[in-house]
Motif scaffolding. Structure first.
Motif, PDB file in Angstrom:
ATOM      1  N   MET A   1       7.949  55.390  79.840  1.00 11.82           N
ATOM      2  CA  MET A   1       9.108  55.240  78.936  1.00 11.82           C
ATOM      3  C   MET A   1       9.177  53.814  78.411  1.00 11.82           C
ATOM      4  SD  MET A   1      13.187  55.931  79.717  1.00 11.82           S
ATOM      5  CE  MET A   1      12.932  57.704  79.873  1.00 11.82           C
ATOM      6  N   ASN A   2       9.494  53.668  77.158  1.00 10.92           N
ATOM      7  CA  ASN A   2       9.592  52.338  76.566  1.00 10.92           C
ATOM      8  C   ASN A   2      10.806  51.617  77.109  1.00 10.92           C
ATOM      9  OD1 ASN A   2       7.387  52.822  74.906  1.00 10.92           O
ATOM     10  ND2 ASN A   2       8.655  53.672  73.280  1.00 10.92           N
ATOM     11  N   SER A   3      10.734  50.299  77.114  1.00 10.91           N
ATOM     12  CA  SER A   3      11.913  49.510  77.463  1.00 10.91           C
ATOM     13  C   SER A   3      12.854  49.510  76.278  1.00 10.91           C
ATOM     14  CB  SER A   3      11.490  48.078  77.812  1.00 10.91           C
ATOM     15  OG  SER A   3      10.998  47.426  76.663  1.00 10.91           O
ATOM     16  N   PRO A   4      14.185  49.225  76.500  1.00 12.52           N
ATOM     17  CA  PRO A   4      15.138  49.257  75.402  1.00 12.52           C
ATOM     18  C   PRO A   4      14.779  48.365  74.240  1.00 12.52           C
ATOM     19  CG  PRO A   4      16.280  49.196  77.513  1.00 12.52           C
ATOM     20  CD  PRO A   4      14.815  48.968  77.791  1.00 12.52           C
ATOM     21  N   SER A   5      14.005  47.313  74.492  1.00 14.54           N
ATOM     22  CA  SER A   5      13.688  46.366  73.425  1.00 14.54           C
ATOM     23  C   SER A   5      12.354  46.641  72.759  1.00 14.54           C
ATOM     24  CB  SER A   5      13.683  44.933  73.992  1.00 14.54           C
ATOM     25  OG  SER A   5      12.720  44.827  75.022  1.00 14.54           O
ATOM     26  N   THR A   6      11.599  47.663  73.258  1.00 15.31           N
ATOM     27  CA  THR A   6      10.277  47.949  72.725  1.00 15.31           C
ATOM     28  C   THR A   6      10.332  49.138  71.782  1.00 15.31           C
ATOM     29  OG1 THR A   6       9.278  47.171  74.789  1.00 15.31           O
ATOM     30  CG2 THR A   6       7.892  48.477  73.302  1.00 15.31           C
ATOM     31  N   PRO A   7      10.057  48.964  70.494  1.00 19.63           N
ATOM     32  CA  PRO A   7      10.102  50.081  69.558  1.00 19.63           C
ATOM     33  C   PRO A   7       8.993  51.081  69.837  1.00 19.63           C
ATOM     34  CG  PRO A   7       9.191  48.142  68.493  1.00 19.63           C
ATOM     35  CD  PRO A   7       9.674  47.702  69.841  1.00 19.63           C
TER      36      PRO A   7
ATOM     37  N   ASN B   1      23.298  58.963  68.943  1.00 24.90           N
ATOM     38  CA  ASN B   1      22.489  57.764  69.199  1.00 24.90           C
ATOM     39  C   ASN B   1      21.912  57.764  70.609  1.00 24.90           C
ATOM     40  OD1 ASN B   1      22.295  55.472  67.079  1.00 24.90           O
ATOM     41  ND2 ASN B   1      24.376  56.211  66.816  1.00 24.90           N
ATOM     42  N   GLN B   2      22.735  58.122  71.600  1.00 26.54           N
ATOM     43  CA  GLN B   2      22.254  58.123  72.979  1.00 26.54           C
ATOM     44  C   GLN B   2      21.161  59.171  73.183  1.00 26.54           C
ATOM     45  OE1 GLN B   2      23.275  55.861  75.421  1.00 26.54           O
ATOM     46  NE2 GLN B   2      24.222  54.933  73.631  1.00 26.54           N
ATOM     47  N   ARG B   3      21.353  60.338  72.612  1.00 22.69           N
ATOM     48  CA  ARG B   3      20.366  61.411  72.788  1.00 22.69           C
ATOM     49  C   ARG B   3      19.093  61.135  71.999  1.00 22.69           C
ATOM     50  NH1 ARG B   3      25.573  64.039  72.892  1.00 22.69           N
ATOM     51  NH2 ARG B   3      25.830  64.900  75.001  1.00 22.69           N
ATOM     52  N   MET B   4      19.247  60.525  70.807  1.00 23.54           N
ATOM     53  CA  MET B   4      18.066  60.183  70.026  1.00 23.54           C
ATOM     54  C   MET B   4      17.262  59.067  70.676  1.00 23.54           C
ATOM     55  SD  MET B   4      17.578  62.101  67.350  1.00 23.54           S
ATOM     56  CE  MET B   4      16.725  61.119  66.121  1.00 23.54           C
ATOM     57  N   ALA B   5      17.921  58.250  71.486  1.00 28.32           N
ATOM     58  CA  ALA B   5      17.188  57.219  72.229  1.00 28.32           C
ATOM     59  C   ALA B   5      16.237  57.867  73.231  1.00 28.32           C
ATOM     60  CB  ALA B   5      18.171  56.286  72.942  1.00 28.32           C
TER      61      ALA B   5
ATOM     62  N   THR C   1      18.324  51.511  66.217  1.00 26.15           N
ATOM     63  CA  THR C   1      19.281  50.750  65.419  1.00 26.15           C
ATOM     64  C   THR C   1      19.994  51.690  64.463  1.00 26.15           C
ATOM     65  OG1 THR C   1      17.662  50.254  63.704  1.00 26.15           O
ATOM     66  CG2 THR C   1      17.834  48.682  65.535  1.00 26.15           C
ATOM     67  N   ASP C   2      21.192  51.295  64.033  1.00 28.44           N
ATOM     68  CA  ASP C   2      21.962  52.121  63.099  1.00 28.44           C
ATOM     69  C   ASP C   2      21.165  52.411  61.833  1.00 28.44           C
ATOM     70  OD1 ASP C   2      24.169  52.208  64.790  1.00 28.44           O
ATOM     71  OD2 ASP C   2      25.044  50.384  63.943  1.00 28.44           O
ATOM     72  N   GLU C   3      20.395  51.428  61.383  1.00 30.56           N
ATOM     73  CA  GLU C   3      19.645  51.576  60.145  1.00 30.56           C
ATOM     74  C   GLU C   3      18.531  52.609  60.253  1.00 30.56           C
ATOM     75  OE1 GLU C   3      20.234  48.702  61.616  1.00 30.56           O
ATOM     76  OE2 GLU C   3      21.576  47.640  60.216  1.00 30.56           O
ATOM     77  N   ARG C   4      18.029  52.852  61.463  1.00 28.77           N
ATOM     78  CA  ARG C   4      16.899  53.766  61.640  1.00 28.77           C
ATOM     79  C   ARG C   4      17.315  55.153  62.104  1.00 28.77           C
ATOM     80  NH1 ARG C   4      12.733  52.833  65.295  1.00 28.77           N
ATOM     81  NH2 ARG C   4      11.591  54.310  64.019  1.00 28.77           N
TER      82      ARG C   4
ATOM     83  N   PHE D   1      24.297  68.391  64.384  1.00 27.51           N
ATOM     84  CA  PHE D   1      23.192  67.515  64.782  1.00 27.51           C
ATOM     85  C   PHE D   1      23.277  67.257  66.295  1.00 27.51           C
ATOM     86  CE2 PHE D   1      20.735  63.564  63.029  1.00 27.51           C
ATOM     87  CZ  PHE D   1      19.749  63.760  63.973  1.00 27.51           C
ATOM     88  N   ASN D   2      24.445  66.878  66.756  1.00 31.24           N
ATOM     89  CA  ASN D   2      24.655  66.591  68.172  1.00 31.24           C
ATOM     90  C   ASN D   2      24.431  67.842  69.014  1.00 31.24           C
ATOM     91  OD1 ASN D   2      25.250  64.541  70.041  1.00 31.24           O
ATOM     92  ND2 ASN D   2      27.387  65.153  70.174  1.00 31.24           N
ATOM     93  N   ARG D   3      24.933  68.986  68.530  1.00 33.81           N
ATOM     94  CA  ARG D   3      24.818  70.240  69.274  1.00 33.81           C
ATOM     95  C   ARG D   3      23.360  70.652  69.436  1.00 33.81           C
ATOM     96  NH1 ARG D   3      28.701  72.420  66.933  1.00 33.81           N
ATOM     97  NH2 ARG D   3      27.589  73.372  65.183  1.00 33.81           N
ATOM     98  N   ARG D   4      22.558  70.453  68.415  1.00 38.97           N
ATOM     99  CA  ARG D   4      21.133  70.790  68.505  1.00 38.97           C
ATOM    100  C   ARG D   4      20.435  69.942  69.562  1.00 38.97           C
ATOM    101  NH1 ARG D   4      18.211  73.122  63.787  1.00 38.97           N
ATOM    102  NH2 ARG D   4      19.743  74.303  62.582  1.00 38.97           N
ATOM    103  N   LEU D   5      20.810  68.666  69.636  1.00 40.00           N
ATOM    104  CA  LEU D   5      20.210  67.788  70.648  1.00 40.00           C
ATOM    105  C   LEU D   5      20.632  68.214  72.053  1.00 40.00           C
ATOM    106  CD1 LEU D   5      20.748  64.328  68.879  1.00 40.00           C
ATOM    107  CD2 LEU D   5      18.683  65.747  68.876  1.00 40.00           C
ATOM    108  N   ILE D   6      21.895  68.570  72.204  1.00 36.81           N
ATOM    109  CA  ILE D   6      22.389  69.026  73.508  1.00 36.81           C
ATOM    110  C   ILE D   6      21.692  70.312  73.927  1.00 36.81           C
ATOM    111  CG2 ILE D   6      24.409  69.913  74.750  1.00 36.81           C
ATOM    112  CD1 ILE D   6      26.127  68.041  73.017  1.00 36.81           C
ATOM    113  N   ASN D   7      21.573  71.259  72.980  1.00 35.98           N
ATOM    114  CA  ASN D   7      20.938  72.540  73.286  1.00 35.98           C
ATOM    115  C   ASN D   7      19.465  72.379  73.652  1.00 35.98           C
ATOM    116  OD1 ASN D   7      23.352  73.823  72.785  1.00 35.98           O
ATOM    117  ND2 ASN D   7      22.811  74.453  70.701  1.00 35.98           N
TER     118      ASN D   7
END
Length: 262
Positions: A1-7, A146-150, A159-162, A210-216
């Motif tokens: 798993m990547n570190s939080p600072s590693t893209p 954002n948390q689930r996409m991480a 980032t918000d922009e991505r 969008f959120n529901r699809r990630l949860i499912n």
């Protein structure tokens, strides 16, 4: 798993690629009627502004803008959805966005606005404003996305922009869509404000799905969004704020032109 600072580098796994492709198609399904409604109401708003114009020259600008929007409507639609699709594509493929200046907004930070020309400022301010409002209005569901996409991103914070289909990317898509319009800056601000009203304010259903699809898909199903409220020492105001249904009625009474004019 990547570190939080590693893209993340490279494409997503097949599982997550399929998930995000589905979200991309879902985004178009939600956004298409909103964007079509925005274009219809932009025409109405420009007409109302023309009727309020202080002189014939100003009135002509709004009529010209109506003609320009009608003539380039298909191009505007295509540019908007192309930009939204590219946001999902870049995330799926692991693109960082650096080829476009590192940020979907380029230099649209408040600290840098003073360094760009007047026209750039005129166009940047309504974009920054609509994005800030959307972040606040949909903060809870965006937090979950954002948390689930991480997790999808290999553990690296996005980032918000991505964030694919996030407020920043939708605003960037609007900028790309309206760029072919040959209209002056103030008239274009009317179009941006109509976009804010008919698209950016109406994203709750889109972000919920969008959120529901990630949860499912099993991504952080037990995640909760909590806000720690600090005690406000100031006395409570005696006058009550308008109830949501009352506020909605107030907004409905205004035409799009009236609200934008204010």
């Amino acid at each position: 798993m990547n570190s939080p600072s590693t893209p993340r580098s490279g494409s997503l796994s097949p599982r997550f690629k399929e998930l995000l492709q589905g979200c991309r198609q879902m985004a178009r399904g939600h956004l298409a009627p909103l964007f079509m409604s925005m274009l219809d109401n932009a025409d109405i708003a420009l007409l109302e502004f023309a009727e309020r114009a202080e002189n014939n020259a100003a009135q002509l600008k709004f009529f010209d803008a109506m003609g320009e929007l009608k003539k380039k409507r298909l191009e505007v639609e295509q540019e908007f959805f192309k930009s939204v699709d590219n946001g999902f594509r870049d995330f799926i493929n692991g693109a960082t966005g650096e080829e476009e200046g590192g940020s979907v907004f380029g230099d649209l930070s408040m600290a840098k606005l003073a360094l760009v020309d007047k026209l750039e400022v005129e166009e940047s301010l309504p974009i920054l404003n609509m994005v800030g409002k959307a972040r606040t209005t949909f903060s809870d569901v965006l937090y979950g996305i954002n948390q689930r996409m991480a997790v999808v991103n290999g553990g690296s914070k996005i980032t918000d922009e991505r964030l694919p289909g996030g407020p920043e990317q939708l605003a960037r898509a609007a900028r790309a869509a309206f760029s072919p319009l040959r209209i002056d800056g103030k008239t274009k601000m009317v179009v941006y404000m109509v976009f804010e009203r008919y698209v950016m304010r109406e994203l709750q259903g889109y972000y919920d799905e969008f959120n529901r699809r990630l949860i499912n898909s099993g991504l952080l199903p037990n995640l909760r969004y909590e806000i720690r409220k600090q005690h406000d020492p100031r006395p409570a105001k005696s006058n009550k704020a308008a109830k949501p249904e009352e506020q909605s009625a107030i907004e409905t009474d205004q035409t799009v032109g009236e609200e934008t004019f204010e």
